[in-house]
Design a protein around this motif. Sequence first.
Motif, PDB file in Angstrom:
ATOM      1  N   UNK A  40       0.827  -1.203   0.000  1.00 18.79           N
ATOM      2  CA  UNK A  40       0.000   0.000   0.000  1.00 18.79           C
ATOM      3  C   UNK A  40       0.864   1.258   0.000  1.00 18.79           C
ATOM      4  N   UNK A  41       1.943   1.245   0.819  1.00 12.68           N
ATOM      5  CA  UNK A  41       2.833   2.399   0.875  1.00 12.68           C
ATOM      6  C   UNK A  41       3.521   2.619  -0.467  1.00 12.68           C
ATOM      7  N   UNK A  42       4.005   1.529  -1.066  1.00  8.45           N
ATOM      8  CA  UNK A  42       4.672   1.628  -2.364  1.00  8.45           C
ATOM      9  C   UNK A  42       3.699   2.137  -3.423  1.00  8.45           C
ATOM     10  N   UNK A 290      -7.084  -0.653   6.177  1.00 11.22           N
ATOM     11  CA  UNK A 290      -5.856   0.097   6.443  1.00 11.22           C
ATOM     12  C   UNK A 290      -5.240  -0.254   7.794  1.00 11.22           C
ATOM     13  N   UNK A 291      -5.993  -0.923   8.639  1.00 13.07           N
ATOM     14  CA  UNK A 291      -5.444  -1.387   9.924  1.00 13.07           C
ATOM     15  C   UNK A 291      -4.641  -2.651   9.633  1.00 13.07           C
ATOM     16  N   UNK A 292      -3.389  -2.468   9.249  1.00 12.70           N
ATOM     17  CA  UNK A 292      -2.563  -3.576   8.773  1.00 12.70           C
ATOM     18  C   UNK A 292      -1.826  -4.298   9.899  1.00 12.70           C
ATOM     19  N   UNK A 293      -1.712  -3.662  11.071  1.00 13.31           N
ATOM     20  CA  UNK A 293      -0.997  -4.268  12.188  1.00 13.31           C
ATOM     21  C   UNK A 293      -1.829  -4.122  13.457  1.00 13.31           C
ATOM     22  N   UNK A 299      -3.967   2.292  22.129  1.00 13.60           N
ATOM     23  CA  UNK A 299      -4.438   3.626  22.530  1.00 13.60           C
ATOM     24  C   UNK A 299      -3.291   4.608  22.728  1.00 13.60           C
ATOM     25  N   UNK A 300      -2.176   4.160  23.322  1.00 14.89           N
ATOM     26  CA  UNK A 300      -1.039   5.058  23.531  1.00 14.89           C
ATOM     27  C   UNK A 300      -0.479   5.537  22.192  1.00 14.89           C
ATOM     28  N   UNK A 301      -0.405   4.619  21.238  1.00 17.40           N
ATOM     29  CA  UNK A 301       0.083   4.997  19.909  1.00 17.40           C
ATOM     30  C   UNK A 301      -0.837   6.019  19.261  1.00 17.40           C
ATOM     31  N   UNK A 302      -2.139   5.768  19.337  1.00 15.27           N
ATOM     32  CA  UNK A 302      -3.117   6.693  18.740  1.00 15.27           C
ATOM     33  C   UNK A 302      -2.993   8.072  19.365  1.00 15.27           C
ATOM     34  N   UNK A 303      -2.854   8.132  20.699  1.00 16.53           N
ATOM     35  CA  UNK A 303      -2.749   9.420  21.378  1.00 16.53           C
ATOM     36  C   UNK A 303      -1.523  10.203  20.918  1.00 16.53           C
ATOM     37  N   UNK A 304      -0.399   9.538  20.783  1.00 22.06           N
ATOM     38  CA  UNK A 304       0.819  10.214  20.335  1.00 22.06           C
ATOM     39  C   UNK A 304       0.660  10.766  18.931  1.00 22.06           C
ATOM     40  N   UNK A 305       0.036   9.983  18.053  1.00 20.55           N
ATOM     41  CA  UNK A 305      -0.134  10.417  16.670  1.00 20.55           C
ATOM     42  C   UNK A 305      -1.081  11.608  16.569  1.00 20.55           C
ATOM     43  N   UNK A 313      -2.759   5.474  10.155  1.00 23.99           N
ATOM     44  CA  UNK A 313      -2.535   4.233   9.429  1.00 23.99           C
ATOM     45  C   UNK A 313      -1.132   4.150   8.820  1.00 23.99           C
ATOM     46  N   UNK A 314      -0.283   5.110   9.197  1.00 19.80           N
ATOM     47  CA  UNK A 314       1.096   5.117   8.690  1.00 19.80           C
ATOM     48  C   UNK A 314       1.114   5.084   7.174  1.00 19.80           C
ATOM     49  N   UNK A 315       0.289   5.932   6.571  1.00 16.14           N
ATOM     50  CA  UNK A 315       0.156   5.967   5.120  1.00 16.14           C
ATOM     51  C   UNK A 315       0.710   7.268   4.556  1.00 16.14           C
TER      52      UNK A 315
END
Length: 365
Positions: A40-42, A290-293, A299-305, A313-315
């Motif tokens: 997807x990224x490529x 898009x939720x690939x992982x 929740x901690x990751x979402x808050x930081x982003x 989604x790191x896209x």
Amino acid sequence: MAPRPSTRTTTRRLLPRKLVFMIFLILLPISVITIITHFQTITYLFRPLWDKPPPPFQRIPHYYAENVPMDHLCTLHGWTIRSTPRRVFDGVIFNNELDLLEIRYRELQSLVTKFVILESNTTFTGRPKPLFFLSNRDRFEFAGDKIVHGVFSGRTAEPGSQEDPFVLESEQRAYMNGLLRSAGVVNGDLVIMSDTDEIPSPHTVKLLQWCDGMPPILHLELRNYLYSFEFPVDYSHWRSSVQIYGPWTRYRHSRQSDVILSDAGWHCSFCFRRLEEFVFKMTAYSHADRVRKPDFLNRDRIQKLICKGDDLFDMLPEEYTFKELIKKMGSIPHSASGVHLPGFLIENAERFRFLLPGGCLRSPE
């Protein structure tokens, strides 16, 4: 008679070939795995090479200032003033954006004849879903009998699978046609077709209901925000439309004309109060793939982003030129402006602090 090459010379020639072949055998599966993992990224990285942008819109300049008479505003747009305003029907398919729905209804309450809202007991991906609006109906008592609510009976996917989200989404939009008719829409009425988080500004709706001469189908260019009004992305959002209802009108969320009204409102994507609401939408809407992982839902990751203005989604950005792709890569720049936002939001700034500059921290539940 030519001398035969020595065994040592032959070995030296063969070694590089064997080495190259071994390296190829090692790199080939690594390359395949990398491409599959990051396909997807490529794809998005090289989108300018394989995809073409849609035809450009014909942009209608949008004129507005406080206390300017409506007949003058109609004239500036090349239209004429009506003797009476059109009736307005606001149609949305609702998921779980309760805060934005309240802001939307408060902003448009004095202009809208009927708020037509459809929700389903399943998500677009076929997961069971509470009827969030119905269970919070008392929160919208201020709109009284203007609200026409419908429930779409969705399909629940088998364990380990999911329904085609675009099929279910399309079915719900088709169902909305009947709900609008039951709400009393007739030819000549104005119908707003947009998602909950796509909010036309009140002065835009007032302009379109009071002026004659507008195109029968008019897309709305909305200011695009992510997570809150602290992170403005661009002015590229075009999916919302306002239509003069007629025999062939169908509720859609795709391109239906080539004409768009500039700077006509706000689109605030993933603008939730609670982290749990982020997780729910990430797994429920049409792009849940898009939720690939698994850690994407941490929740901690979402808050930081959210606080950094980075993509959940790191896209890479979905752009058609390398110039725009490079321009939008990385975090969205913070904005300290609270100007030209929905009036009800500013009037209730403390209650909706999470939508304003400096309010990126979210409640966990």
